[in-house]
Design an enzyme around this catalytic site. Structure first.
Site, PDB file in Angstrom:
ATOM      1  N   GLY A  24      -8.832  -6.456  -0.488  1.00 38.41           N
ATOM      2  CA  GLY A  24      -8.997  -7.242   0.725  1.00 38.41           C
ATOM      3  C   GLY A  24      -8.111  -8.466   0.758  1.00 38.41           C
ATOM      4  O   GLY A  24      -6.960  -8.440   0.319  1.00 38.41           O
ATOM      5  N   ARG A  74       0.824  -1.213   0.000  1.00 37.98           N
ATOM      6  CA  ARG A  74       0.000   0.000   0.000  1.00 37.98           C
ATOM      7  C   ARG A  74       0.860   1.265   0.000  1.00 37.98           C
ATOM      8  O   ARG A  74       0.444   2.287  -0.550  1.00 37.98           O
ATOM      9  CB  ARG A  74      -0.935  -0.008   1.211  1.00 37.98           C
ATOM     10  CG  ARG A  74      -2.067  -1.009   1.075  1.00 37.98           C
ATOM     11  CD  ARG A  74      -3.060  -0.897   2.221  1.00 37.98           C
ATOM     12  NE  ARG A  74      -4.210  -1.745   1.992  1.00 37.98           N
ATOM     13  CZ  ARG A  74      -5.282  -1.784   2.776  1.00 37.98           C
ATOM     14  NH1 ARG A  74      -5.322  -1.016   3.857  1.00 37.98           N
ATOM     15  NH2 ARG A  74      -6.292  -2.587   2.507  1.00 37.98           N
ATOM     16  N   GLY A  83     -13.269  -3.352   1.001  1.00 41.95           N
ATOM     17  CA  GLY A  83     -14.611  -2.832   1.225  1.00 41.95           C
ATOM     18  C   GLY A  83     -14.983  -1.752   0.233  1.00 41.95           C
ATOM     19  O   GLY A  83     -16.112  -1.699  -0.265  1.00 41.95           O
ATOM     20  N   LYS A 137     -19.461 -15.325   3.111  1.00 42.47           N
ATOM     21  CA  LYS A 137     -20.904 -15.096   3.169  1.00 42.47           C
ATOM     22  C   LYS A 137     -21.497 -14.576   1.872  1.00 42.47           C
ATOM     23  O   LYS A 137     -20.918 -13.723   1.212  1.00 42.47           O
ATOM     24  CB  LYS A 137     -21.213 -14.092   4.286  1.00 42.47           C
ATOM     25  CG  LYS A 137     -20.860 -14.571   5.691  1.00 42.47           C
ATOM     26  CD  LYS A 137     -21.214 -13.500   6.715  1.00 42.47           C
ATOM     27  CE  LYS A 137     -20.888 -13.945   8.126  1.00 42.47           C
ATOM     28  NZ  LYS A 137     -21.236 -12.902   9.119  1.00 42.47           N
TER      29      LYS A 137
END
Length: 395
Positions: A352, A38, A375, A199
């Site tokens: 992520g 990053r 996100g 999920k």
């Protein structure tokens, strides 16, 4: 992208506050940075501002200090690493706002870089407190947001500050928005979405928003269990999102009626427990034993997904195919990463854990784009406005 960038504003001799996302992983025993991806991603913006004689002020969060000072989460280590990368001294200060920070900025010369303290040491940051935002703005003449990974958060350093300074995008922000906009607006076909993770609920917005744009869905990871249950398969002890069964059924039904391939695993690796001592067994999807968990896609599924992707021109991937952190259950995820690194297609990795996997395997340079925001990338692809982007000046 219809937002102004640092190219569109005169930065010469100006105090430029850049919100970066240097929330890098740390070895919490030693405090050492374990992956500086990053930091490197923001170098084009930092280099440009230095070359154009700006007085550069950087701010970032690091970890989750929850509005308190945490010694191991000070940004001095980020400043030190950046100093090595740009081969120049990066000054640091133990405050983000107030007299100490203001004095440090006052001493700053063109082409010099100052790193402020962790903005999340202040509870006002995440509360998007206007006085805190105003105090940050007092340090600068221009605000640049290059922190795509936090653009979905309405915090003082990502949104509030833009009320007090001209606000433009950095080059990383521009790169992220252009790459993800291409997925939404003009993907080269055939276009496949490879989706995993735990999920279904985490991916519903994405599934719905790109539904009429994709030609194929390839579903793995823990979320596959809910779709398999809809198809009538027994999934052992694997978690099923009972409240999402109707949505999962509709997605499968709509895909079938629209001619969209909706590929689920045809085999899986199962285990009686999920830990590093567990041994996996390959079974057909119709033969999952009652007392086992699905922990990875199986070899036939890997080949099925590879065959489908070989014919695609665009592939978006978000979410591991199994319990990747346990080595014996990582084959499916690694197989997908290697496949995408070798294919002649536009490959976009959705940030992520998926980005971390690609980086860990040293394959990021073989992908078209690896997002720095998990996100944020999902929210953007869900069609939602990102607060940190909305406040930037339009072209």
């Amino acid at each position: 992208m219809n937002k102004k960038t640092v190219r569109d504003i005169d930065v010469t001799g100006k105090r430029v506050l850049v919100r970066v996302d240097f929330n890098v992983p740390l070895d919490m025993k030693t405090g050492e940075i374990t992956d500086d991806t990053r930091i490197k991603a923001a170098l084009p913006t930092i280099d440009y501002l230095i070359e154009h004689n700006a007085k550069l002020i950087l701010c970032s969060h690091l970890g989750r200090p929850n509005g308190k000072i945490v010694e191991k989460l000070r940004t001095q280590r980020l400043a030190n690493r950046l100093s090595q990368l740009i081969d120049s001294k990066v000054f640091d200060v133990t405050e983000s706002i107030g007299p100490i920070a203001e004095q440090a900025v006052e001493s700053l010369q063109p082409r010099q870089v100052l790193f402020l303290e962790n903005v999340r040491f202040y509870p006002q940051e995440e509360a998007n407190d206007s006085e805190f935002a105003k105090s940050l703005a007092k340090l600068a003449d221009i605000y640049v947001n290059d922190a795509f990974g936090t653009a979905h958060r309405a915090h003082a350093s990502t949104v509030g500050i833009a009320a007090y300074l001209p606000a433009v995008a950095g080059f990383l922000m521009e790169k992220e928005l252009n790459a993800l906009s291409g997925i939404l607006n003009n993907p080269a076909h055939p276009f496949a979405a490879l989706l995993g993770g735990a999920k279904v609920s985490d991916k519903i917005g994405l599934l719905a928003n790109i539904f009429q744009k994709v030609d194929s869905y390839l579903i793995g990871g823990g979320m596959a269990a809910t779709f398999l249950a809809v198809k009538g398969y027994k999934v052992g002890l694997s978690s099923i999102e009972e409240d999402k069964l109707d949505i999962a059924h509709k997605l499968i039904s709509d895909a079938d009626s629209m001619g969209i391939d909706f590929l689920l695993p045809v085999d899986a690796i199962v285990a009686e427990s999920i830990n590093t001592e567990s041994k996996g067994e390959v079974v057909g999807i119709s033969d999952i034993p009652d007392g086992t968990y699905i922990v990875d896609i199986g070899p036939r599924t890997i080949e099925l997904f590879k065959t489908k992707m070989k014919g695609c021109s665009t592939i978006f991937w978000n979410g591991p195919m199994g319990v990747y952190e346990i080595p014996q259950f990582s084959s499916g995820t690694k197989g997908m990463a290697i496949m995408l690194s070798e294919i002649n297609a536009i490959t976009v990795i959705g940030g992520g854990s998926t980005a971390e996997i690609v980086e860990e395997m040293h394959l990021s340079h073989k992908m078209t784009h690896v997002s720095t925001g998990g996100g944020a990338s999902l929210k953007f692809l869900e069609g939602k406005e990102l607060p940190g982007v909305a406040v930037l000046l339009d072209k």
